[in-house]
Design an enzyme around this catalytic site. Structure first.
Site, PDB file in Angstrom:
ATOM      1  N   CYS A  11       0.834  -1.202   0.000  1.00 24.95           N
ATOM      2  CA  CYS A  11       0.000   0.000   0.000  1.00 24.95           C
ATOM      3  C   CYS A  11       0.867   1.250   0.000  1.00 24.95           C
ATOM      4  CB  CYS A  11      -0.933  -0.006   1.218  1.00 24.95           C
ATOM      5  SG  CYS A  11      -1.993   1.451   1.319  1.00 24.95           S
ATOM      6  N   CYS A  44      -0.512   3.963   2.307  1.00 20.83           N
ATOM      7  CA  CYS A  44      -0.276   3.699   3.728  1.00 20.83           C
ATOM      8  C   CYS A  44       1.187   3.886   4.114  1.00 20.83           C
ATOM      9  CB  CYS A  44      -0.679   2.268   4.082  1.00 20.83           C
ATOM     10  SG  CYS A  44      -2.292   1.757   3.514  1.00 20.83           S
ATOM     11  N   ASP A  45       2.096   3.370   3.300  1.00 19.65           N
ATOM     12  CA  ASP A  45       3.505   3.267   3.689  1.00 19.65           C
ATOM     13  C   ASP A  45       4.466   4.125   2.878  1.00 19.65           C
ATOM     14  OD1 ASP A  45       2.646   1.337   5.512  1.00 19.65           O
ATOM     15  OD2 ASP A  45       2.944  -0.296   4.086  1.00 19.65           O
TER      16      ASP A  45
END
Length: 199
Positions: free
Chosen positions: A24, A27-28
């Protein structure tokens, strides 16, 4: 049941999640700011991830097993215009290198079968989703990809079984569409129970 990110299926892949391996970019991605990364895949998700990462990473390399990207051409053109983005085609990731964190990949060219080391700080794997429907294969009809055969009505070929969210066949897999499915399935189930009571 939903679905999960499709993995590369390589040794130590799970061990390196959060230490250079991610699924992701949203997300990251921030953890890779100022670093060199690779995006594995060539569909829309991979290309969108690459666009996002190109704004925060020093270098983004898209690694695709085919000779072309399967995503939208507008995304491909946008990425080709960026100086810190490059493409590697007809190539698969054959090995993850690194002890406590990812430091490199061993890439294999599918046309020449040659292998080479590719140094990278992190990878974002975007090669699709895998439905978690194995427990239902004898209850509902599944598509070739393993999704429960259903449409926006959430009805399946099995009476009394309704499929909602990422587990079913659909074009858009987002929280908002899964929520809509849930409402449709709940109402369909209520109607089904009411009809049973009337019989």
């Amino acid at each position: 049941a939903g679905s999960r990110d499709r993995q590369l299926g390589l040794p130590r892949e799970n061990e390196l999640i959060g230490n250079g391996v991610s699924y992701c970019a949203l997300c990251d991605g921030a953890f890779m700011k100022g670093k060199e990364v690779a995006v594995i895949g060539g569909g829309n998700t991979a290309l969108q991830d690459a666009v996002l990462l190109s704004d925060i990473c020093t270098k983004v390399t898209i690694i695709q097993n085919l000779g072309f990207c399967t995503g939208e051409q507008t995304l491909v053109d946008k990425l080709k215009a960026k100086k810190n983005v490059s493409f590697i085609f007809n190539t698969i990731v054959d090995e993850l290198v690194g002890e406590e964190e990812l430091t490199a990949l061993i890439l294999e060219n599918t046309e020449t079968n040659t292998r080479e080391r590719f140094n990278v700080n992190g990878i974002f794997v975007a090669i699709g989703q895998v439905p978690e429907n194995a427990p239902f294969k004898n209850v509902c009809k599944l598509s070739e990809q393993g999704y429960i055969e259903s449409d926006e009505t959430t009805y399946t070929e099995t009476d009394g079984i309704f499929a909602a969210g990422d587990c079913r066949t659909k074009n858009i897999r987002q929280v908002v569409t899964a929520t809509g499915d849930g409402a449709s399935a709940a109402l369909a189930a209520c109607r089904f129970v009411d009809n049973l009571a009337k019989e």
